[in-house]
Design a protein around this motif. Structure first.
Motif, PDB file in Angstrom:
ATOM      1  N   SER A  21       0.821  -1.229   0.000  1.00  0.00           N
ATOM      2  CA  SER A  21       0.000   0.000   0.000  1.00  0.00           C
ATOM      3  C   SER A  21       0.848   1.270   0.000  1.00  0.00           C
ATOM      4  O   SER A  21       0.515   2.266   0.656  1.00  0.00           O
ATOM      5  CB  SER A  21      -0.937  -0.002   1.224  1.00  0.00           C
ATOM      6  OG  SER A  21      -1.767  -1.143   1.217  1.00  0.00           O
ATOM      7  N   LEU A  22       1.938   1.233  -0.751  1.00  0.00           N
ATOM      8  CA  LEU A  22       2.816   2.393  -0.848  1.00  0.00           C
ATOM      9  C   LEU A  22       2.630   3.160  -2.159  1.00  0.00           C
ATOM     10  O   LEU A  22       3.142   4.265  -2.303  1.00  0.00           O
ATOM     11  CB  LEU A  22       4.283   1.954  -0.740  1.00  0.00           C
ATOM     12  CG  LEU A  22       4.741   1.529   0.660  1.00  0.00           C
ATOM     13  CD1 LEU A  22       6.061   0.772   0.589  1.00  0.00           C
ATOM     14  CD2 LEU A  22       4.890   2.759   1.555  1.00  0.00           C
ATOM     15  N   SER A  23       1.896   2.588  -3.095  1.00  0.00           N
ATOM     16  CA  SER A  23       1.805   3.189  -4.425  1.00  0.00           C
ATOM     17  C   SER A  23       0.679   4.202  -4.553  1.00  0.00           C
ATOM     18  O   SER A  23       0.597   4.897  -5.562  1.00  0.00           O
ATOM     19  CB  SER A  23       1.633   2.096  -5.482  1.00  0.00           C
ATOM     20  OG  SER A  23       0.457   1.331  -5.223  1.00  0.00           O
ATOM     21  N   GLN A  24      -0.173   4.292  -3.561  1.00  0.00           N
ATOM     22  CA  GLN A  24      -1.291   5.237  -3.614  1.00  0.00           C
ATOM     23  C   GLN A  24      -1.292   6.112  -2.370  1.00  0.00           C
ATOM     24  O   GLN A  24      -1.203   5.612  -1.245  1.00  0.00           O
ATOM     25  CB  GLN A  24      -2.625   4.501  -3.725  1.00  0.00           C
ATOM     26  CG  GLN A  24      -2.835   3.809  -5.068  1.00  0.00           C
ATOM     27  CD  GLN A  24      -4.225   3.224  -5.192  1.00  0.00           C
ATOM     28  OE1 GLN A  24      -4.862   2.909  -4.200  1.00  0.00           O
ATOM     29  NE2 GLN A  24      -4.695   3.086  -6.426  1.00  0.00           N
ATOM     30  N   GLY A  25      -1.378   7.425  -2.590  1.00  0.00           N
ATOM     31  CA  GLY A  25      -1.450   8.341  -1.471  1.00  0.00           C
ATOM     32  C   GLY A  25      -2.850   8.392  -0.889  1.00  0.00           C
ATOM     33  O   GLY A  25      -3.809   7.895  -1.484  1.00  0.00           O
ATOM     34  N   GLN A  26      -2.955   8.989   0.254  1.00  0.00           N
ATOM     35  CA  GLN A  26      -4.243   9.142   0.916  1.00  0.00           C
ATOM     36  C   GLN A  26      -4.777  10.548   0.660  1.00  0.00           C
ATOM     37  O   GLN A  26      -4.046  11.530   0.757  1.00  0.00           O
ATOM     38  CB  GLN A  26      -4.098   8.908   2.433  1.00  0.00           C
ATOM     39  CG  GLN A  26      -3.569   7.534   2.800  1.00  0.00           C
ATOM     40  CD  GLN A  26      -4.503   6.421   2.383  1.00  0.00           C
ATOM     41  OE1 GLN A  26      -5.726   6.530   2.523  1.00  0.00           O
ATOM     42  NE2 GLN A  26      -3.932   5.341   1.851  1.00  0.00           N
ATOM     43  N   GLY A  27      -6.064  10.627   0.331  1.00  0.00           N
ATOM     44  CA  GLY A  27      -6.659  11.935   0.101  1.00  0.00           C
ATOM     45  C   GLY A  27      -6.047  12.614  -1.106  1.00  0.00           C
ATOM     46  O   GLY A  27      -5.988  12.057  -2.200  1.00  0.00           O
ATOM     47  N   SER A  28      -5.537  13.834  -0.895  1.00  0.00           N
ATOM     48  CA  SER A  28      -4.966  14.611  -2.007  1.00  0.00           C
ATOM     49  C   SER A  28      -3.474  14.374  -2.193  1.00  0.00           C
ATOM     50  O   SER A  28      -2.850  14.984  -3.068  1.00  0.00           O
ATOM     51  CB  SER A  28      -5.214  16.106  -1.760  1.00  0.00           C
ATOM     52  OG  SER A  28      -4.586  16.518  -0.546  1.00  0.00           O
ATOM     53  N   SER A  29      -2.865  13.517  -1.392  1.00  0.00           N
ATOM     54  CA  SER A  29      -1.428  13.264  -1.532  1.00  0.00           C
ATOM     55  C   SER A  29      -1.160  12.397  -2.763  1.00  0.00           C
ATOM     56  O   SER A  29      -2.046  11.717  -3.268  1.00  0.00           O
ATOM     57  CB  SER A  29      -0.881  12.581  -0.281  1.00  0.00           C
ATOM     58  OG  SER A  29      -1.456  11.304  -0.116  1.00  0.00           O
ATOM     59  N   TRP A  30       0.082  12.411  -3.233  1.00  0.00           N
ATOM     60  CA  TRP A  30       0.432  11.675  -4.454  1.00  0.00           C
ATOM     61  C   TRP A  30       1.608  10.726  -4.218  1.00  0.00           C
ATOM     62  O   TRP A  30       2.410  10.909  -3.295  1.00  0.00           O
ATOM     63  CB  TRP A  30       0.764  12.639  -5.595  1.00  0.00           C
ATOM     64  CG  TRP A  30       1.769  13.730  -5.274  1.00  0.00           C
ATOM     65  CD1 TRP A  30       1.493  15.033  -5.019  1.00  0.00           C
ATOM     66  CD2 TRP A  30       3.207  13.590  -5.171  1.00  0.00           C
ATOM     67  NE1 TRP A  30       2.650  15.736  -4.762  1.00  0.00           N
ATOM     68  CE2 TRP A  30       3.723  14.873  -4.858  1.00  0.00           C
ATOM     69  CE3 TRP A  30       4.095  12.536  -5.304  1.00  0.00           C
ATOM     70  CZ2 TRP A  30       5.083  15.113  -4.684  1.00  0.00           C
ATOM     71  CZ3 TRP A  30       5.461  12.765  -5.134  1.00  0.00           C
ATOM     72  CH2 TRP A  30       5.943  14.039  -4.831  1.00  0.00           C
ATOM     73  N   ARG A  31       1.667   9.713  -5.060  1.00  0.00           N
ATOM     74  CA  ARG A  31       2.797   8.790  -5.111  1.00  0.00           C
ATOM     75  C   ARG A  31       3.197   8.641  -6.582  1.00  0.00           C
ATOM     76  O   ARG A  31       2.326   8.443  -7.450  1.00  0.00           O
ATOM     77  CB  ARG A  31       2.433   7.432  -4.521  1.00  0.00           C
ATOM     78  CG  ARG A  31       2.034   7.487  -3.043  1.00  0.00           C
ATOM     79  CD  ARG A  31       3.228   7.830  -2.155  1.00  0.00           C
ATOM     80  NE  ARG A  31       2.845   8.187  -0.806  1.00  0.00           N
ATOM     81  CZ  ARG A  31       2.702   7.314   0.190  1.00  0.00           C
ATOM     82  NH1 ARG A  31       2.855   6.015  -0.038  1.00  0.00           N
ATOM     83  NH2 ARG A  31       2.381   7.730   1.393  1.00  0.00           N
TER      84      ARG A  31
END
Length: 516
Positions: free
Chosen positions: A162-172
């Protein structure tokens, strides 16, 4: 918006409120960078110094964080010292203790191998900790500075934990170094894997040549001036030569280079990108989508000649003298099989089937152990259709040419004919030269500085998209298959400009290679 001198001096717009004010630098927001393969040469010589140089120029946020991931048994302090030493040795800008102190507070190290689940859980915990301590906002870019065979493993691990998707408005975001595949099929498979984890707009394929100021200057030269673009077509251009020559051998890169060769290593990415920028139509804007659209139009119009044996050349350097010392041949390099057929030189002729370029050949060449290190784009113009001068008066006059020097002496040279002082009407070549180092007080940033900042900003203008990568392999694959069926590469002596067959290839067209 156009401003007069009077308006600027009398009532200047507040630059903090003017989004179009080009005096303002682009500064990354809260973010961090994870480097996989952080112990490698690329990280030590390019990435770590680029991070420091960005910080030193005030282009990184105060809480910027850097995480190294490798199998070494290091503590955070060990990693910080490694970065410190790399910065001291390779950074472009002067070392400042206050900048380093701020940057070093956000450095962490995670020990592990790429298939180690616990290591990725530790990485996840480290990112969460930095979010709280440094205010990175959950925004992280993952830089895969690893051999291509590990790309799928690392990408899948990022998704699994679960490191490839940010939470909310954050980006990866994923940053991937070349080579992106070794042929069309492998590139398509890799694209499928990566896009199954990261959205297309969050995948940044690094081609460091596109980060060079002189490469970006191709767009400025063509589209910001009226004196070049009217001549930039088949009515005036005789041919175009794109060269990337190196005077070094493979060094310690035998494990990477053997079996890949110069065409896959350089032509598929760097030189075809330079061709696209040189030949494309004016984009609607300089946004990523518009640039990709025009580059793809050109790449989709590229055609290989029917007789590949006459219009493509591969070579392999033998021992010789270079720089005043004896150097070994490719088959004598450490780690290279004496039976290797890997090309260290590649040249090919391409044609572009569109109205602008029909009938204008583009000659691409690259090689190791050549006469000198140089990368350039030479636009060679046609001779005048009629000359009132006696042939003896113009025997030293060559075709006019505009040469964009990408490295090492960044700039532009224009070659044209001028009268020699005296009583005779004798015409000889002269040059006008623009050099970055002489025209601007600020030195050009390293390519990786620009590209890393663009990754953190989410600006994909200078990054090839997957369609470009796949189309480039479509162009090169038939050449590689042809070479695989036709014996060994032609030998050439170290320190020369490549095999005789490359000169013959242009001579058949009534042309010759430039000797930079």
């Amino acid at each position: 918006m156009r401003r007069t001198v009077e308006s600027e001096s009398a009532a200047p717009t507040n630059p903090l409120r003017d989004a179009q004010d080009r005096r303002l630098p682009r500064i990354a927001g809260p973010s961090g960078l994870v480097i996989f393969g952080v112990t490698g040469d690329l990280s030590r010589k390019k990435l770590m110094p680029a991070v420091y140089d960005l910080a030193n120029r005030g282009l990184l946020p105060p809480g910027f964080s850097l995480i190294g991931f490798a199998r070494r048994d290091w503590a955070d302090e060990d990693f910080t010292q490694v970065v410190h030493d790399a910065v001291k040795q390779y950074a472009r800008t002067p070392f400042r203790e206050e900048v380093w102190s701020q940057l070093a507070q956000g450095m962490r190290f995670v020990s592990g191998v790429f298939d180690d689940d616990q290591a990725f859980e530790n990485l996840k915990a480290t990112i969460e900790q930095l979010d709280k301590e440094r205010g990175t906002g959950g925004n992280f870019a993952f830089y895969l500075s690893v051999p291509p065979k590990f790309f799928p493993t690392v990408v899948r691990q990022l998704k699994k934990h679960s490191l490839s998707q940010g939470q909310g408005s954050s980006w990866r975001r994923a940053v991937i170094e070349k080579p992106f595949g070794h042929d069309l099929e492998s590139a398509q498979e890799l694209n499928r894997i990566v896009h199954g984890v990261f959205p297309n707009q969050e995948v940044f394929r690094i081609d460091h040549y596109l980060g060079k100021e002189t490469v970006q200057n191709i767009l400025a030269l063509r589209f910001a001036n009226t004196m070049f673009e009217p001549l930039w077509n088949r009515s005036y251009v005789d041919h175009v030569q794109i060269t990337m020559a190196e005077d070094i051998g493979i060094g310690g890169r035998a494990g990477y280079y053997d079996g890949i060769g110069s065409a896959r290593d350089v032509i598929q990415n760097h030189l075809l990108q330079l061709l696209a920028l040189t030949a494309m139509e004016e984009p609607a804007s300089f946004g990523a989508k518009a640039l990709v659209t025009e580059k793809l139009k050109v790449l989709n119009s590229v055609r290989l000649p029917k007789e590949l044996g006459l219009h493509t050349v591969r070579g392999q350097y033998t021992g010789g003298w270079q720089g005043g010392r004896r150097v070994p041949g490719y088959l004598e390099e450490e780690g290279i099989s004496p039976h290797s057929v890997t090309d260290t030189y590649a040249a090919l002729k391409l044609e572009i089937d569109n109205r602008r370029w029909a009938g204008v050949p583009f000659y691409l060449r690259t090689g190791k152990r050549l006469g000198r290190r140089v990368t350039e784009i030479a636009v060679v113009f046609q001779r005048a259709p009629y000359s009132p001068f006696d042939a003896t008066h113009t025997e030293e006059l060559n075709n006019n040419a505009l040469v964009i020097r990408v490295q090492p002496d960044e700039g532009v040279t224009i070659r044209f004919g001028s009268k020699v002082p005296g009583t005779q009407m004798e015409i000889r070549d002269v040059t006008m030269d623009f050099a970055y180092g002489e025209s601007f007080t600020e030195s050009s940033p390293e390519a990786y500085e620009r590209l890393l900042l663009d990754v953190l900003l989410g600006d994909a203008n200078l990054f090839p998209r997957h369609q470009e990568v796949e189309r480039s392999w479509e162009i090169l694959d038939p050449v590689e298959r042809h070479w695989a069926r036709h014996g060994r590469p032609e030998p050439y002596t170290a320190g020369t400009w490549g095999p005789r067959a490359a000169d013959d290839m242009l001579a058949r067209d009534g042309r010759s290679w430039r000797r930079p």
